[in-house]
Write a protein that holds these residues in place. Structure first.
Motif, short mmCIF file in Angstrom:
data_model
loop_
_atom_site.label_atom_id
_atom_site.label_comp_id
_atom_site.label_asym_id
_atom_site.label_seq_id
_atom_site.Cartn_x
_atom_site.Cartn_y
_atom_site.Cartn_z
N ASP A 18 0.82 -1.21 0.00
CA ASP A 18 0.00 0.00 0.00
C ASP A 18 0.86 1.26 0.00
O ASP A 18 0.39 2.36 0.30
N LEU A 19 2.14 1.09 -0.35
CA LEU A 19 3.08 2.19 -0.61
C LEU A 19 3.42 3.02 0.63
O LEU A 19 3.74 4.20 0.53
N GLU A 20 3.38 2.37 1.77
CA GLU A 20 3.93 2.97 2.99
C GLU A 20 5.38 2.51 3.14
O GLU A 20 5.78 1.47 2.58
N GLU A 50 13.93 7.62 -3.38
CA GLU A 50 12.71 8.24 -3.89
C GLU A 50 12.28 9.44 -3.05
O GLU A 50 11.10 9.63 -2.72
N VAL A 51 13.26 10.29 -2.72
CA VAL A 51 13.01 11.41 -1.81
C VAL A 51 11.93 12.35 -2.34
O VAL A 51 11.20 12.96 -1.55
N ALA A 52 11.79 12.45 -3.66
CA ALA A 52 10.79 13.36 -4.23
C ALA A 52 9.37 12.99 -3.81
O ALA A 52 8.47 13.84 -3.84
N THR A 53 9.16 11.72 -3.41
CA THR A 53 7.81 11.27 -3.04
C THR A 53 7.59 11.29 -1.53
O THR A 53 6.48 10.96 -1.07
N LEU A 54 8.60 11.67 -0.76
CA LEU A 54 8.51 11.58 0.69
C LEU A 54 8.07 12.90 1.31
O LEU A 54 8.54 13.97 0.93
N THR A 55 7.19 12.82 2.30
CA THR A 55 6.85 14.00 3.08
C THR A 55 8.01 14.35 4.01
O THR A 55 8.93 13.54 4.21
N ALA A 56 7.96 15.54 4.59
CA ALA A 56 9.01 15.93 5.54
C ALA A 56 9.06 14.97 6.72
O ALA A 56 10.15 14.60 7.19
N LEU A 260 14.84 7.40 -15.62
CA LEU A 260 14.06 7.57 -14.39
C LEU A 260 13.71 6.24 -13.71
O LEU A 260 13.34 6.21 -12.53
N ASP A 261 13.82 5.13 -14.44
CA ASP A 261 13.53 3.82 -13.85
C ASP A 261 14.77 3.17 -13.23
O ASP A 261 14.69 2.01 -12.81
N GLY A 262 15.87 3.89 -13.14
CA GLY A 262 17.11 3.28 -12.66
C GLY A 262 16.98 2.63 -11.29
O GLY A 262 17.32 1.45 -11.11
N HIS A 263 16.50 3.38 -10.32
CA HIS A 263 16.40 2.81 -8.96
C HIS A 263 15.23 1.84 -8.85
O HIS A 263 15.26 0.93 -8.02
N VAL A 281 7.24 0.73 -6.03
CA VAL A 281 7.67 2.12 -6.18
C VAL A 281 6.46 3.04 -6.08
O VAL A 281 5.34 2.63 -6.39
N ARG A 282 6.71 4.28 -5.66
CA ARG A 282 5.62 5.24 -5.56
C ARG A 282 5.44 6.00 -6.87
O ARG A 282 6.41 6.35 -7.53
N PRO A 283 4.18 6.32 -7.20
CA PRO A 283 3.94 7.16 -8.37
C PRO A 283 4.60 8.53 -8.20
O PRO A 283 4.76 9.00 -7.06
N PRO A 284 5.03 9.14 -9.29
CA PRO A 284 4.65 8.78 -10.66
C PRO A 284 5.40 7.59 -11.25
O PRO A 284 5.08 7.19 -12.37
#
Length: 308
Positions: A18-20, A50-56, A260-263, A281-284
């Motif tokens: 569930d992407l947690e 995937e830091v771009a998808t993480l909240t603070a 962009l799919d490297g990791h 992986v998280r979207p996008p």
């Protein structure tokens, strides 16, 4: 003073279905990296995680977990990934308060609009972050073809005039630019560590000279990075070439287009090797298809990478 030298992998970030954040799997992955003899640090909250998808709050939690697993044995480098200088400065201060040992500072996406014509913008961005923290900072140098790149003169000014900036993550992906940056930084009165991120041509960059390797690809092949680093340090070129022949096909399949799919692909490889349970992986970002999974499985098997 924190030593920024040697092999410093940037870890991946396992997610649940569930992407947690999958904390047990994250601890397992980080511990496996830290258990490799020769790892001299670990990087968190970076592209690989995937830091771009993480909240603070999620970034803080990931940092806390990595700090807990490292337990002071090696430096923990935390990414500062934020477009606004003031917001980036707050992230840096929060990471220092949490106990990070150093910071990896990403360029602002604002630079993509032509900051090379206004080099004072990049300098001011780094200076604002440095004013908010006493931690050593690593400047992340993007590819020469990227709008986020920094020219050599800008890199030299940032490194020479901002005391906190003591290293660069060199990802210019251009061996001519790499050597130009390396030579310019070596000429400074202050020591600046050059950490190669040339994952697809790592041997070439290390032979030219580097102080270490900082790469998300280390999350998959950290043991081989250590072997390669040691061989180059000993100036054993034959051994270095032998090791590189194992690394290169893995790098090629991981960093194939689309980049962009490297990791994403590295997670698939870890799951294939039984080192994490699942490769979510998280979207996008979207899961890779069956054909890519087959390619990854084949190259990982040929490279003889260790299983979990």
């Amino acid at each position: 003073m924190v030593s920024l030298r040697g092999v410093i992998p940037a870890h991946l970030l396992p997610f649940t279905a569930d992407l947690e954040i999958d904390e047990p799997q994250l601890r397992r992955h980080v511990r496996a990296l830290l258990d490799v003899d020769g790892v001299t640090g670990i990087t968190t909250n970076a592209h690989a995680s995937e830091v771009a998808t993480l909240t603070a709050d999620e970034q803080r939690r990931v940092l806390d977990i990595v700090l807990d697993e490292a337990a002071g044995t090696v430096p923990v480098i935390s990414g500062v990934y934020q477009d606004g200088s003031a917001k980036a400065a707050r992230i840096a201060a929060d990471a220092e308060a949490a106990g990070a040992d150093a910071l990896l500072v990403f360029p602002s996406v604002v630079f993509d609009g032509g900051s090379q014509l206004r080099p004072e913008m990049a300098f001011a961005h780094y200076a604002a972050i440095a004013d908010a923290t006493s931690l050593p900072m690593i400047a992340f140098l993007y590819p020469s073809t990227s709008g986020l790149r920094l020219g050599t003169d800008a890199v030299v000014r940032i490194c020479s005039d901002i005391d906190n900036v003591v290293a660069v993550k060199e990802w210019s992906n251009d061996i001519v630019a790499y050597e130009r940056n390396l030579r310019a930084l070596r000429s400074l009165a202050k020591p600046v560590s050059v950490l190669s991120s040339f994952s697809r041509s790592l041997l070439a960059s290390l032979v030219l000279g580097a102080d270490g390797v900082l790469s998300g690809h280390g999350s998959l092949v950290v043991d081989l990075h250590v072997e390669l680093w040691r061989a180059v340090e000993k100036q054993d070129l034959a051994e270095a070439r032998r090791i590189w022949e194992r690394i290169r096909p893995v790098a090629e399949v991981c960093y194939d287009d689309p980049f962009l799919d490297g990791h994403n692909r590295m997670k698939v490889a870890l799951a294939e090797l039984g080192r994490i349970d699942q490769a979510h992986v998280r979207p996008p970002l979207q899961p890779v298809g069956a054909f890519e999974r087959s390619r990854i499985r084949s190259v990982v098997e040929r490279a003889g990478l260790p299983r979990g």
